[in-house]
Design an enzyme around this catalytic site. Structure first.
Site, PDB file in Angstrom:
ATOM      1  N   GLU A 120      -1.158  -5.388   8.819  1.00 55.98           N
ATOM      2  CA  GLU A 120      -0.309  -4.728   9.817  1.00 55.98           C
ATOM      3  C   GLU A 120      -0.874  -4.907  11.223  1.00 55.98           C
ATOM      4  OE1 GLU A 120       0.368  -0.608   8.812  1.00 55.98           O
ATOM      5  OE2 GLU A 120       1.091  -1.095   6.802  1.00 55.98           O
TER       6      GLU A 120
ATOM      7  N   LYS B  81      -1.021  -9.477   3.169  1.00 58.83           N
ATOM      8  CA  LYS B  81      -0.253  -8.929   4.308  1.00 58.83           C
ATOM      9  C   LYS B  81      -1.165  -7.992   5.074  1.00 58.83           C
ATOM     10  CE  LYS B  81       3.219  -5.739   3.811  1.00 58.83           C
ATOM     11  NZ  LYS B  81       2.734  -4.628   4.655  1.00 58.83           N
TER      12      LYS B  81
ATOM     13  N   GLU C  31       9.576  -3.740  10.243  1.00 61.38           N
ATOM     14  CA  GLU C  31      10.012  -2.460   9.684  1.00 61.38           C
ATOM     15  C   GLU C  31      10.542  -1.549  10.784  1.00 61.38           C
ATOM     16  OE1 GLU C  31       7.079  -0.785   7.084  1.00 61.38           O
ATOM     17  OE2 GLU C  31       8.181   1.081   6.813  1.00 61.38           O
TER      18      GLU C  31
ATOM     19  N   ASP D  13       0.836  -1.201   0.000  1.00 58.43           N
ATOM     20  CA  ASP D  13       0.000   0.000   0.000  1.00 58.43           C
ATOM     21  C   ASP D  13       0.873   1.254   0.000  1.00 58.43           C
ATOM     22  OD1 ASP D  13       0.875  -0.086   2.599  1.00 58.43           O
ATOM     23  OD2 ASP D  13      -1.102   0.084   3.525  1.00 58.43           O
ATOM     24  N   SER D  14       2.193   1.073   0.013  1.00 59.30           N
ATOM     25  CA  SER D  14       3.115   2.192  -0.227  1.00 59.30           C
ATOM     26  C   SER D  14       2.812   2.836  -1.582  1.00 59.30           C
ATOM     27  CB  SER D  14       4.573   1.712  -0.186  1.00 59.30           C
ATOM     28  OG  SER D  14       4.766   0.596  -1.023  1.00 59.30           O
TER      29      SER D  14
ATOM     30  N   ASP E 101      -1.168  -6.354  -0.277  1.00 55.02           N
ATOM     31  CA  ASP E 101      -1.300  -5.664   1.012  1.00 55.02           C
ATOM     32  C   ASP E 101      -2.759  -5.303   1.262  1.00 55.02           C
ATOM     33  OD1 ASP E 101       0.212  -4.802   3.128  1.00 55.02           O
ATOM     34  OD2 ASP E 101       1.100  -3.088   2.088  1.00 55.02           O
TER      35      ASP E 101
HETATM   36  O1  KIV Z   1       3.498  -1.091   1.597  1.00 56.04           O
HETATM   37  C1  KIV Z   1       4.670  -1.470   1.546  1.00 56.04           C
HETATM   38  O2  KIV Z   1       5.386  -1.260   0.568  1.00 56.04           O
HETATM   39  C2  KIV Z   1       5.209  -2.169   2.699  1.00 56.04           C
HETATM   40  C3  KIV Z   1       6.690  -2.328   2.777  1.00 56.04           C
HETATM   41  C4  KIV Z   1       7.302  -1.044   3.152  1.00 56.04           C
HETATM   42  C5  KIV Z   1       7.095  -3.430   3.687  1.00 56.04           C
HETATM   43  O3  KIV Z   1       4.480  -2.568   3.552  1.00 56.04           O
END
Ligand code: KIV
Length: 281
Positions: free
Chosen positions: A131, A129, A198, A61-62, A100
């Site tokens: 968090e 993934k 992280e 989600d970056s 994500d």
């Molecule tokens: O969203 C993302 O790119 C991430 C990485 C920074 C691990 O969660």
């Protein structure tokens, strides 16, 4: 018999690379081979990363910051994540693809998490993934029981940036480190088969990696993790402004994009990236 006299149907070329599976990733981890992961958001880069031999592509989600120009990952929608997972899946042939779950797509209930994870899996993710620790353990268990592999994410969890008071190093004091270790063990027991950590001290990254039997992928967590991940645009020098110290620009020697990605993979595999003195905390 030399290769010239082989019957034409016998190929002498290298065997076709096998697609990455969870079994293969866990076997690599058991054998001590470092896992090279990069973020990826589109089919064009997915082809490049796949050709370079990256093990895992994270559709992170970056993308909210890197592609959409937001100043956090919080505004990213599930629709946007499903769209980008689909793009990456279409460009990829061999790598393991993680989708994500964005902010607001799993916090409300286990049912919401299941429906959101289903969207990403149907778009082409092999694993999702999410968090956070503690409250996430029952969600992880429910996803895994229903056949959805899960990667947990602890330490700096960017979706909680406002609660954490900014992008700060986590687990620095004894209490913070103990909570992180307890959450990691609980998530592994709940069935998570990978953990991203992280922005934590190098020593804690090492302790976590040594105390868990699942791969621990670090980003700003020192060189002792089972593998590493970076945001693609950071390691290619595309991101402007001040970057965290854990980032290395693999384009800085004027290499091509392909060479920079290959170098990243080689340096993660050999353990020469990250360097604790340069990139650690
Ligand atoms: O969203 C993302 O790119 C991430 C990485 C920074 C691990 O969660």
């Amino acid at each position: 018999m030399n290769s010239k006299s082989l019957p034409s149907q016998i190929s002498t070329s290298a065997p076709e690379r096998k697609a990455m599976t969870l079994h293969r990733l866990l076997a690599m981890h058991r054998a001590g081979e470092k896992i090279a992961m990069l973020t990826c958001y589109d089919a064009g880069f997915a082809k490049l990363l796949d050709a370079a031999g990256v093990d895992v592509m994270l559709v992170g989600d970056s993308l909210g910051m890197v592609l959409q120009g937001h100043d956090s990952t919080i505004p990213v929608s599930l629709d946007a994540m499903a769209y980008h997972v689909g793009c990456v899946a279409r460009g990829n042939r061999h790598a393991w693809v993680i989708g994500d779950l964005p902010f607001g797509s799993y916090q409300a209930s286990t049912e919401q998490a299941l429906l959101s994870a289903t969207r990403l899996m149907q778009a082409g993710a092999h694993m999702v993934k999410l968090e956070g620790g503690g409250w996430t353990a029952p969600i992880v268990r429910a996803l895994v029981e229903r056949g959805i592999p899960v990667c947990a994410h602890l330490g700096l969890t960017p979706q909680s940036v406002h609660a954490l008071g900014g992008y700060r190093i986590q687990g620095r004091d004894d209490a913070g480190a103990a909570t992180l270790l307890a959450h990691a063990k609980e998530l592994a027991e709940a069935g998570a088969t990978m953990l991203v950590v992280e922005l934590i001290p190098t020593a804690l990254g090492r302790e976590l990696t040594e105390s868990l039997n699942i791969p621990v992928i670090g980003i700003g967590a020192g060189p002792f993790c089972s593998g590493q991940v970076l945001v693609l645009h950071d390691m290619l020098g595309v991101t402007r402004g001040r970057l965290p110290r854990f980032v290395r620009n693999f384009m800085s020697d004027g290499a091509s994009v392909e060479a920079a990605i290959s170098r990243y993979i080689a340096d993660v595999k050999s353990g020469s990236f990250p360097d604790a003195a340069l990139h650690g905390y």
